[in-house]
Write a protein that holds these residues in place. Sequence first.
Motif, PDB file in Angstrom:
ATOM      1  N   UNK A 150      10.425  11.326   1.846  1.00 42.93           N
ATOM      2  CA  UNK A 150      10.976  11.229   3.196  1.00 42.93           C
ATOM      3  C   UNK A 150      11.654   9.875   3.396  1.00 42.93           C
ATOM      4  N   UNK A 151      10.908   8.808   3.204  1.00 43.75           N
ATOM      5  CA  UNK A 151      11.501   7.477   3.328  1.00 43.75           C
ATOM      6  C   UNK A 151      10.571   6.436   2.722  1.00 43.75           C
ATOM      7  N   UNK A 152      11.182   5.372   2.242  1.00 44.65           N
ATOM      8  CA  UNK A 152      10.423   4.236   1.740  1.00 44.65           C
ATOM      9  C   UNK A 152       9.999   3.366   2.918  1.00 44.65           C
ATOM     10  N   UNK A 153       8.866   2.726   2.750  1.00 40.86           N
ATOM     11  CA  UNK A 153       8.359   1.874   3.812  1.00 40.86           C
ATOM     12  C   UNK A 153       8.527   0.399   3.480  1.00 40.86           C
ATOM     13  N   UNK A 154       8.664  -0.387   4.528  1.00 41.16           N
ATOM     14  CA  UNK A 154       8.537  -1.832   4.426  1.00 41.16           C
ATOM     15  C   UNK A 154       7.379  -2.221   5.335  1.00 41.16           C
ATOM     16  N   UNK A 155       6.574  -3.154   4.871  1.00 35.38           N
ATOM     17  CA  UNK A 155       5.384  -3.536   5.622  1.00 35.38           C
ATOM     18  C   UNK A 155       5.484  -4.993   6.061  1.00 35.38           C
ATOM     19  N   UNK A 156       4.810  -5.301   7.152  1.00 37.05           N
ATOM     20  CA  UNK A 156       4.830  -6.651   7.706  1.00 37.05           C
ATOM     21  C   UNK A 156       3.649  -6.811   8.658  1.00 37.05           C
TER      22      UNK A 156
END
Length: 200
Positions: free
Chosen positions: A62-68
Motif C-alpha cells: 500500500x505505502x511505505x512509512x516514515x517514522x518520527x
Amino acid sequence: SAAPALGSQWLVGRIAAYQELHPDLEFVIGSATGLGPLLAGEADIGLRYGEEEWPGLLAWKLFEERVFPVCSPLLAAQLQTPVDLDRCRLLRHPLLSWQRWFAAAGLQREEPARGPLYEDARLMLEGAVAGHGVALMAGSLAAPYLADGRLVRPFAEDCPDRSFYVVAPPAIQERPAAMAFIRWLVRRADQGAAAPAYSR
C-alpha cells in the motif's frame, strides 16, 4: 482483518467509500496483528505492517512509512534538539526502531530497553497525548493527531521504516469481487499516503 491503528484511521473510511460504490457488498471487519486469521481461513483479506516477505500469502504494498517522534505540545516545548530525548520517557512499539531514528538524527544510541512497551499503536498515540512520554510513530497513523493539534513533531528528522501491505491467501485470486477491492485499495493508497510535513 486489519492492524488496529491502521484499521481505525485508514481502512474504515475507505470501506465506507467503497460500499457507496458497491452497496451490494457486505464486510465483516476485525482487528488482528498476526497472520493467524488469514492462514486459518478466518479472514479473506488483511492489512498488515511489515517487511516484503509474507510466507504463504500474496501481498500488495500500500505505502511505505516514515517514522518520527511525536509528543504533546506541552512536552515539545521542553525539547530543543534530539539530544534532549536522553532525559525523556520514550514510548516503544515492537515494530518501530528508536535506534534507527536516532541514527537518522545523527546520534548513536542503543535501542531503549526501558519505557512503556505498547503492542497497539493507537494506545501508544493516546499515551503520548496524555503526556506519558515521546512516541516514535508511523506518519500515516500520527497524521490525525497532528492535524488537530493533540500531538506535534518536536523535530524535523524522520526515517524510512516498514510498509503497510494488503495480504491474502492465494485462493483470493479466484474471487473477482475480493480482487477488485484489493486493487481499489492499492489505487487509493497511491493517491495519498505521504507522511505529514514537519510543523512544530
